[in-house]
Design an enzyme around this catalytic site. Structure first.
Site, PDB file in Angstrom:
ATOM      1  N   LYS A  77       0.999  -1.510   0.182  1.00  0.00           N
ATOM      2  CA  LYS A  77       0.100  -0.012  -0.148  1.00  0.00           C
ATOM      3  C   LYS A  77       1.071   1.357   0.228  1.00  0.00           C
ATOM      4  CE  LYS A  77      -4.461  -1.833   0.484  1.00  0.00           C
ATOM      5  NZ  LYS A  77      -5.662  -0.833   0.202  1.00  0.00           N
ATOM      6  N   ASP A 128      -8.360   0.469   6.313  1.00  0.00           N
ATOM      7  CA  ASP A 128      -8.577  -1.098   7.924  1.00  0.00           C
ATOM      8  C   ASP A 128      -6.907  -1.146   8.468  1.00  0.00           C
ATOM      9  OD1 ASP A 128     -10.874  -2.347   7.087  1.00  0.00           O
ATOM     10  OD2 ASP A 128      -9.964  -2.588   5.686  1.00  0.00           O
TER      11      ASP A 128
END
Length: 403
Positions: A77, A128
């Protein structure tokens, strides 16, 4: 192991469709790669050849792209969220100064140029864990303010990892999709800029930039493989990662594009259910899975366009399978290196092993002893306490056994 499989919606065209080029393209990927490679700490992540695991599973080879060391953030990410923050700031500076966006680089922002503009900009998102950590890191790197929303089930460890980059962290009630809506509403009231990894009607530019950042990982992996893979199994979530990997492989390899399988937690399988329905559908409820980075109930619309046209199958696996694979990779088959794999890192590999063990599914996917399988280990121990609880050892202890 619970394993659910749904065929893809269509037979994939040999050529990458021209209509998808504005969403994801090799040209845009090269632009992202050139920018990201100039950031401090950049290095390509390793590709592990898991020969022992492949032999046990009856596969020709299993290649594991290990993203645990990416920029020190612990996951792939880092490529997407931070790149999208840069592109957003680049556009805002260009508007304010009347200069061409491409004349503004991340190196400029890191050096403090345009700080008077950047420091008045606030970026926000729901997460998340890993995407928010990347956005917070990007904001810290480039000098803007950051507010990150987490939902009720995000661990304190992941919250603290985000806050370590100077972001304000807001915990909301409900699941991931509820936190997305809260971030959007607060951004609208406060004049903030949402840097989301999921797209919805009227919001495509930022998620497209996130996906282009992910394409850097896909390009590295294909370049590192000794021969082109015959199969790619990749995590689902909202679909951005899967679509970025599929788009890169499809445009680059054309008719030689590997069979492509998307794998999700069985408690958050919005992509598989969408494939069953033939259109995007939402999964509701708390989406309570240890694969926290994949606990998403609604698909990204631009990702869905690519996946609906190009994925060969959609699978769902259970939490027990993920936990077992985390332990297996930490204490691997003979000849394989020990690998620190977080909870969301192993979904693609779990899908590949489940498919290989099911004769009907293996036959359907042409998966067998000649297959070269590529999977993406998308995170390391991004929640160290949870990792130790599941594996029984710390990530440091696991890596100390690597020769």
């Amino acid at each position: 192991m619970t394993c659910l499989c749904t065929p893809g919606l269509t037979r994939r065209a040999a050529d990458y469709p021209a209509e998808f080029l504005p969403l994801q393209s090799l040209a845009a990927g090269r632009k992202a790669a050139a920018e990201i490679a100039a950031w401090p700490g950049f290095a390509a992540t390793p590709l592990h050849d898991l020969k022992g695991l492949a032999a046990t599973a009856g596969l020709g080879s299993v290649y594991y792209k290990d993203e645990g060391g990416r920029f020190g953030l612990g996951s792939f990410k880092a490529l997407g969220g931070a790149y999208a923050v840069f592109r957003l700031l680049q556009d805002r500076i260009a508007e304010a100064t009347g200069t061409a966006p491409d004349s503004i680089t991340g190196t400029d922002l890191i050096a403090g140029r345009h700080a008077q503009i950047v420091r008045d900009i606030t970026v926000t998102c729901a997460t998340d864990g890993n995407h928010g950590r990347s956005v917070a890191w990007g904001a810290s790197l480039f000098g803007c303010r950051c507010v990150i929303y987490i939902h009720a089930l995000v661990s304190d460890g992941r919250r603290d990892a985000i806050a370590a980059y100077g972001a304000e962290v807001v915990r909301t009630a409900g699941n991931y999709d509820d936190s997305v809506r809260q971030a959007q509403a607060d951004a609208g009231r406060n004049g903030w800029f949402v840097v989301s990894d999921t797209s919805y009607p009227g919001y495509e530019d930022v998620p497209r930039n996130v996906m282009q950042g992910y394409g850097v990982m896909a390009a590295e992996a294909l370049a590192q493989c000794p021969a082109p893979p015959t199969h790619i199994f990749v995590q689902g979530g909202v679909g951005g990662l899967a679509a970025a990997v599929l788009a890169h492989a499809w445009e680059k390899l054309e008719a030689g594009c590997p069979r492509f399988v998307v794998v999700e937690p069985d408690r958050a399988d919005c992509l598989r259910r969408s494939a069953e329905a033939g259109h995007p559908v939402a999964v509701t409820g708390d989406l309570d899975t240890i694969m926290a980075g994949l606990a998403c109930g609604e698909v990204s619309l631009i990702a869905w366009k690519i996946l609906a046209a190009g994925a060969d199958a959609f699978m769902a696996v259970d939490d027990d399978s993920a936990a077992a694979l985390m332990r297996l990779l930490a204490t691997p088959a003979a000849g394989d290196p020990p690998v620190v794999a977080g909870e969301s890192a192993v979904a693609g590999l779990a899908g590949a092993l489940a498919a290989a063990a099911d004769p009907a599914l293996a036959a359907h996917l042409a998966l067998g002893p000649q297959s070269r399988v590529l999977v993406f280990g998308t995170e390391g121990a991004t929640d160290p306490a949870l990792y130790q609880q599941i594996v029984g050892r710390s990530a440091t202890a696991v890596l100390q056994t690597r020769a």
